[in-house]
Design a protein around this motif. Structure first.
Motif, PDB file in Angstrom:
ATOM      1  N   SER A 125     -46.899 -36.585 -25.094  1.00  0.00           N
ATOM      2  CA  SER A 125     -45.472 -36.833 -25.053  1.00  0.00           C
ATOM      3  C   SER A 125     -44.787 -35.638 -25.690  1.00  0.00           C
ATOM      4  CB  SER A 125     -45.119 -38.122 -25.805  1.00  0.00           C
ATOM      5  OG  SER A 125     -43.731 -38.334 -25.755  1.00  0.00           O
ATOM      6  N   GLU A 172     -41.052 -29.869 -17.296  1.00  0.00           N
ATOM      7  CA  GLU A 172     -42.440 -30.306 -17.134  1.00  0.00           C
ATOM      8  C   GLU A 172     -42.710 -30.515 -15.649  1.00  0.00           C
ATOM      9  OE1 GLU A 172     -44.195 -33.376 -19.773  1.00  0.00           O
ATOM     10  OE2 GLU A 172     -42.237 -33.354 -20.779  1.00  0.00           O
ATOM     11  N   ALA A 203     -45.164 -34.336 -14.301  1.00  0.00           N
ATOM     12  CA  ALA A 203     -44.972 -35.163 -15.500  1.00  0.00           C
ATOM     13  C   ALA A 203     -45.592 -36.548 -15.345  1.00  0.00           C
ATOM     14  CB  ALA A 203     -43.492 -35.272 -15.835  1.00  0.00           C
ATOM     15  N   ARG A 235     -36.132 -31.530 -18.290  1.00  0.00           N
ATOM     16  CA  ARG A 235     -36.407 -32.098 -16.971  1.00  0.00           C
ATOM     17  C   ARG A 235     -37.895 -32.373 -16.821  1.00  0.00           C
ATOM     18  NH1 ARG A 235     -35.364 -29.411 -11.034  1.00  0.00           N
ATOM     19  NH2 ARG A 235     -35.902 -31.278  -9.858  1.00  0.00           N
ATOM     20  N   LYS A 236     -38.217 -33.523 -16.226  1.00  0.00           N
ATOM     21  CA  LYS A 236     -39.597 -33.911 -15.958  1.00  0.00           C
ATOM     22  C   LYS A 236     -39.736 -34.136 -14.461  1.00  0.00           C
ATOM     23  CE  LYS A 236     -40.309 -35.926 -20.476  1.00  0.00           C
ATOM     24  NZ  LYS A 236     -40.924 -36.997 -21.239  1.00  0.00           N
TER      25      LYS A 236
END
Length: 143
Positions: A121, A110, A113, A127-128
């Motif tokens: 959500s 993302e 984020a 991974r953000k």
């Protein structure tokens, strides 16, 4: 070490006027929560990672230069979002929704984020990246 198989995928916009073809050896879905992507798609923009230079669009595709480093593609007839592209290298990242079942690949990343609306959500481990991390990756460096 054996070479990974190359997957060839094809998809289309909502009305079918624009078709897209791409290749990938190992792909992921990426979601972007930046303000421009949210305004362009009325949600987040979800794209597939593809082999560089393998993406082609046929039909009435148009492009809008949305920032110093990016463009966004859409179908001239139905308005479907087609791609996010980086102008410095000409790479186009096709929208995941153009392909059946989003080409069957997992969500792994993302962008922006920390800008995702409170009601968003996305499930799963991935991974953000924060706004700063995303800008450091994509924004052109001055100097």
């Amino acid at each position: 070490m054996p070479k990974k198989a190359i997957n060839e995928i094809s998809g289309q916009c909502l009305c079918g006027a624009v078709t897209v073809h791409a290749r990938f050896a190992s792909s992921i879905i990426r979601a972007c929560h930046c303000e421009m992507c949210r305004r362009h798609t009325s949600s987040m923009f979800m794209s597939l990672a593809t082999e560089p230079g393998s993406v082609s669009f046929d039909g009435p595709a148009k492009s809008y230069r949305s920032s110093d480093w990016a463009e966004r593609g859409f179908c001239e007839i139905c308005g479907s979002t087609l791609w996010y592209g980086t102008v410095n290298d000409g790479i186009r990242h096709p929208a995941a929704g153009l392909f059946e079942n989003a080409a069957g690949v997992p969500l792994k990343l993302e962008f922006f984020a920390d800008n995702a609306p409170d009601g968003y959500s996305l499930a799963g481990e991935h991974r953000k990246m924060t706004t700063q991390e995303t800008l450091d990756l994509f924004a052109p460096k001055e100097g």
